[in-house]
Motif scaffolding. Structure first.
Motif, PDB file in Angstrom:
ATOM      1  N   UNK A   1       0.830  -1.215   0.000  1.00  0.00           N
ATOM      2  CA  UNK A   1       0.000   0.000   0.000  1.00  0.00           C
ATOM      3  C   UNK A   1       0.858   1.255   0.000  1.00  0.00           C
ATOM      4  N   UNK A   2       2.060   1.209   0.590  1.00  0.00           N
ATOM      5  CA  UNK A   2       2.945   2.376   0.588  1.00  0.00           C
ATOM      6  C   UNK A   2       3.421   2.688  -0.825  1.00  0.00           C
ATOM      7  N   UNK A   3       3.756   1.652  -1.584  1.00  0.00           N
ATOM      8  CA  UNK A   3       4.190   1.860  -2.975  1.00  0.00           C
ATOM      9  C   UNK A   3       3.040   2.422  -3.812  1.00  0.00           C
ATOM     10  N   UNK A   4       1.829   1.911  -3.586  1.00  0.00           N
ATOM     11  CA  UNK A   4       0.672   2.440  -4.306  1.00  0.00           C
ATOM     12  C   UNK A   4       0.375   3.868  -3.858  1.00  0.00           C
ATOM     13  N   UNK A   5       0.533   4.116  -2.553  1.00  0.00           N
ATOM     14  CA  UNK A   5       0.291   5.463  -2.037  1.00  0.00           C
ATOM     15  C   UNK A   5       1.279   6.472  -2.589  1.00  0.00           C
ATOM     16  N   UNK A   6       2.533   6.060  -2.726  1.00  0.00           N
ATOM     17  CA  UNK A   6       3.544   6.954  -3.299  1.00  0.00           C
ATOM     18  C   UNK A   6       3.135   7.391  -4.702  1.00  0.00           C
ATOM     19  N   UNK A   7       2.663   6.469  -5.513  1.00  0.00           N
ATOM     20  CA  UNK A   7       2.246   6.807  -6.884  1.00  0.00           C
ATOM     21  C   UNK A   7       1.080   7.795  -6.869  1.00  0.00           C
ATOM     22  N   UNK A   8       0.148   7.592  -5.925  1.00  0.00           N
ATOM     23  CA  UNK A   8      -0.997   8.502  -5.877  1.00  0.00           C
ATOM     24  C   UNK A   8      -0.576   9.891  -5.420  1.00  0.00           C
ATOM     25  N   UNK A   9       0.350   9.971  -4.474  1.00  0.00           N
ATOM     26  CA  UNK A   9       0.854  11.274  -4.033  1.00  0.00           C
ATOM     27  C   UNK A   9       1.611  11.970  -5.154  1.00  0.00           C
ATOM     28  N   UNK A  10       2.382  11.223  -5.915  1.00  0.00           N
ATOM     29  CA  UNK A  10       3.097  11.807  -7.054  1.00  0.00           C
ATOM     30  C   UNK A  10       2.126  12.301  -8.107  1.00  0.00           C
ATOM     31  N   UNK A  11       0.977  11.631  -8.202  1.00  0.00           N
ATOM     32  CA  UNK A  11      -0.023  12.056  -9.178  1.00  0.00           C
ATOM     33  C   UNK A  11      -0.680  13.366  -8.766  1.00  0.00           C
ATOM     34  N   UNK A  12      -1.065  13.496  -7.470  1.00  0.00           N
ATOM     35  CA  UNK A  12      -1.775  14.711  -7.064  1.00  0.00           C
ATOM     36  C   UNK A  12      -0.822  15.879  -6.820  1.00  0.00           C
ATOM     37  N   UNK A  13       0.486  15.582  -6.598  1.00  0.00           N
ATOM     38  CA  UNK A  13       1.459  16.658  -6.363  1.00  0.00           C
ATOM     39  C   UNK A  13       2.784  16.295  -7.026  1.00  0.00           C
ATOM     40  N   UNK A  14       2.852  16.406  -8.336  1.00  0.00           N
ATOM     41  CA  UNK A  14       4.058  15.991  -9.063  1.00  0.00           C
ATOM     42  C   UNK A  14       5.272  16.877  -8.809  1.00  0.00           C
TER      43      UNK A  14
END
Length: 657
Positions: free
Chosen positions: A419-432
């Motif tokens: 979930x941390x790896x998936x969360x990292x991708x989502x954070x990078x998406x909303x704040x690149x």
């Protein structure tokens, strides 16, 4: 974060608020101190919490209240002097996080008063951006009235001297933020001590026993005195009854001090103590919180608990149907949106705890490298930590990197790592534009032998396998010593490299599950007893969080010279959540990952965290898989551990070897 302690020794015996002084003193003699913790042991334990400075102040008080001297750690010989003399030794270890200049502790005022303080002030006492909390707090305390009647009889305005100064309890009741303190008010010869209403900062107490007659307060237990085999029978110490002192119990050397404000006055024996067998017997006084708004939070009363049929048929704030960028038709519509109100409260809470101009400037000046981070998050990729990460991104200048600290006992296979790896991708998406650094902290339980012993001393007096599993996971995560995959974090030319986080402030999601019905047993309570039973269970969770969670977690995280901050336990966040009807907080007849923590899932949706809004709840011991490894090691299998209710089984030290 600081480490604080007080050792009160000499011709006195201190007893807890519920104790009859003569009964409690039976068998306790002021000279029985041979088996107790030493000042040097306290210093070493506290130094890990406050690596920037370590100080000590001693003073001696005669039976008539005369101050016989004041000095550093070498002052006096600790024998208490003449019969009736009391020696007070204050210890302060400082982690410098606020202010323009270093401020070592203990702090000694011009009046001779002494303060050791561990906490942050976000309201109630004014702290300028370039000031240190302890400095500002001491100035406020020094303005307090010190008349005998004010200290002993009442907490309202002083009728004797006409002083406009507030009482110490009034000042403490107004502070917003976590704190634990020990304060010697010289004019009234009174020791004030306590911890905030939710126990967000640790404070342990040693009540006098036949083996050690001293009264001791400390942020943490030294390793040699964290054994669960040192039980003694002492009357008047807190045991099975939360938020109160019971009459008699078997206790360890240390106990968690219940939340609240306390005082001991070292003069006026005819009023406040008695002499028995050449010892002065002092009873600790517990003070009521003075601030009515704080008292409401402590009682944790929600107005709207049971919904009507109409309440349940009106579907407000459906998860996933809107984003923060949506335009509300008018300000009133935004204010009436419950998820939006929680979001605003949480954002303000994160802002207060992470404003760069309120961090110690010397530390920020050292962060020359673009990849260095002043703030980190204990990060599972779950709902709570994702919300904190998204809000921190909004509150912290984009030039800073944010460290996401993730611990695993099963490499890339642990649920929290996935979930941390998936969360990292989502954070990078909303704040690149933000540099997000996921720190992967991997270990195996069998490799942790000395570390397990050390963490056992930190969690004490908690002593179950569940406490140890959580403590080890938190301790390792807070240490921040792991690896970074440059290819997914866009760092170091895409290489995988060793990294140790230097962040001294850690955001932690504690308090979210208790307030928003995130535990599986909340669903069971709701199924068996409906909305009222759910509300009662959540209230019990919040009111005992000081004993079950906060002291333990504070000690484990701060052992690395870092400070945990808990945005979900901000006073205004708690107030905001209590103003919202319970059926808007959680809807537990809906599936897991939807109805539990419903309000926070809507907050995540507002922040654009669509995947995080659907994440199921996982406790750190299960998400990191330390519980599974612990069960296999100590019980043979998960099945055997479940049959033995392993989480609540107490640990004997030999089991760690």
């Amino acid at each position: 974060m600081c480490g604080i302690a007080l050792v009160l020794s000499g011709g006195c015996v201190v007893v807890a608020p519920s104790t009859a002084a003569a009964d409690a003193a039976a068998g306790i003699h002021p000279g029985d101190e041979g088996k107790g913790v030493t000042v040097d042991e306290l210093k070493e334990a506290l130094r890990r919490r406050g690596p920037d400075s370590l100080g000590c102040e001693r003073l001696r008080v005669h039976a008539d209240g005369t101050i016989l001297g004041i000095g550093g750690c070498n002052f006096g010989n600790g024998d208490g002097g003449d019969v009736g003399d009391r020696e007070l030794c204050f210890i302060g270890a400082t982690l410098q996080l606020r202010g323009a200049e270093p401020v070592p502790q203990p702090m000694v005022a011009r009046s001779g008063s002494i303060l050791v303080y561990n906490g942050e002030i976000y309201g109630g006492v004014h702290v300028a951006d370039d000031q240190n909390d302890t400095q500002s707090f001491l100035l406020s305390l020094e303005s307090c009235c010190s008349c005998d009647c004010h200290a002993l009889v009442r907490d309202e305005a002083c009728p004797c001297c006409g002083s406009v100064g507030k009482s110490v309890p009034e000042i403490l009741s107004t502070i917003k933020g976590p704190w634990a303190l020990i304060y010697w008010q010289r004019d009234s010869k009174t020791i004030w001590f306590g911890r905030d209403a939710f126990g967000r900062r640790s404070l342990l107490v040693h009540w006098p026993t036949p083996d050690d007659s001293r009264f001791i307060l400390s942020s943490v237990s030294p390793p040699s005195f964290a054994s669960n085999n040192t039980a003694s029978t002492v009357k008047g110490v807190e045991s099975g009854v939360d938020n109160d002192f019971s009459e008699s119990t078997k206790m360890n050397y240390w106990e968690e001090l219940p939340c609240g404000m306390y005082s001991i006055q070292l003069k006026g024996l005819e009023k406040n103590g008695m002499c028995l067998k050449e010892a002065c017997i002092f009873k600790v006084r517990r003070h009521d919180w003075v601030d009515s708004s704080l008292d409401k939070l402590i009682r944790w009363k929600r107005k709207s608990i049971v919904p009507t049929v109409d309440d349940l048929t009106v579907h407000k704030n459906p998860v996933g149907d809107y984003h923060l960028s949506q335009n509300f038709k008018n300000p009133t519509e935004a204010e009436n949106n419950t998820a939006y109100r929680v979001l605003i409260a949480l954002r303000e809470s994160v802002m207060l705890r992470t404003k760069a101009n309120r961090l110690f400037q010397d530390d920020l000046d050292k962060l020359k490298d673009d990849e260095l981070a002043p703030i980190a998050i204990l990060f599972s990729g779950g709902l709570d930590s994702m919300i904190l990460a998204a809000l921190l991104d909004q509150c912290l200048d984009s030039k800073w990197t944010i460290d996401l600290l993730n611990v695993s006992f099963d490499g890339q296979l642990a649920p929290d790592r996935i979930s941390a790896l998936a969360g990292l991708k989502e954070l990078q998406r909303i704040s690149p534009i933000r540099r997000w650094r996921l720190v992967e902290i991997d270990t195996a339980l069998n490799n942790l032998k000395g570390e397990s012993e050390h963490v056992m001393s930190l969690i004490h007096p908690s002593n179950t396998y569940m406490d140890l599993n959580i403590g080890i996971a938190l301790w390792l995560a807070a240490g921040g010593d792991g690896w970074v995959d440059g290819s997914i974090c866009s760092m170091q030319d895409g290489s995988r490299y060793k990294y140790k986080s230097t962040s001294r402030v850690l955001l932690v999601g504690s308090g979210a599950d208790e307030q928003c019905a995130g535990y599986g047993r909340h669903r069971t309570k709701y199924r068996l007893g409906g909305w009222v039973a759910l509300d009662e269970d959540m209230r019990l969770d919040v009111q005992r969080i000081w004993k079950r969670n906060m002291g333990r977690d504070d000690r484990c995280i701060s052992d690395h010279g870092k400070e945990a901050r808990f945005p979900f336990l901000d006073e205004n966040v708690i107030k905001t959540l209590l103003e919202i009807p319970l059926w808007e907080i959680a809807k537990l007849d809906e599936p897991v990952g939807k109805g539990d923590k419903k309000i926070l899932r809507e907050v995540a949706s507002l922040l654009g965290l669509k995947e995080a809004a659907l994440q199921p709840k996982r406790a750190i011991q299960f998400g990191s898989r330390i519980a599974r490894e612990s069960n296999r090691k100590n019980f043979g299998s998960n099945r055997a551990a479940n049959q033995a209710s392993a989480g609540s089984v107490e640990i004997h030290r030999r089991a760690l070897h």
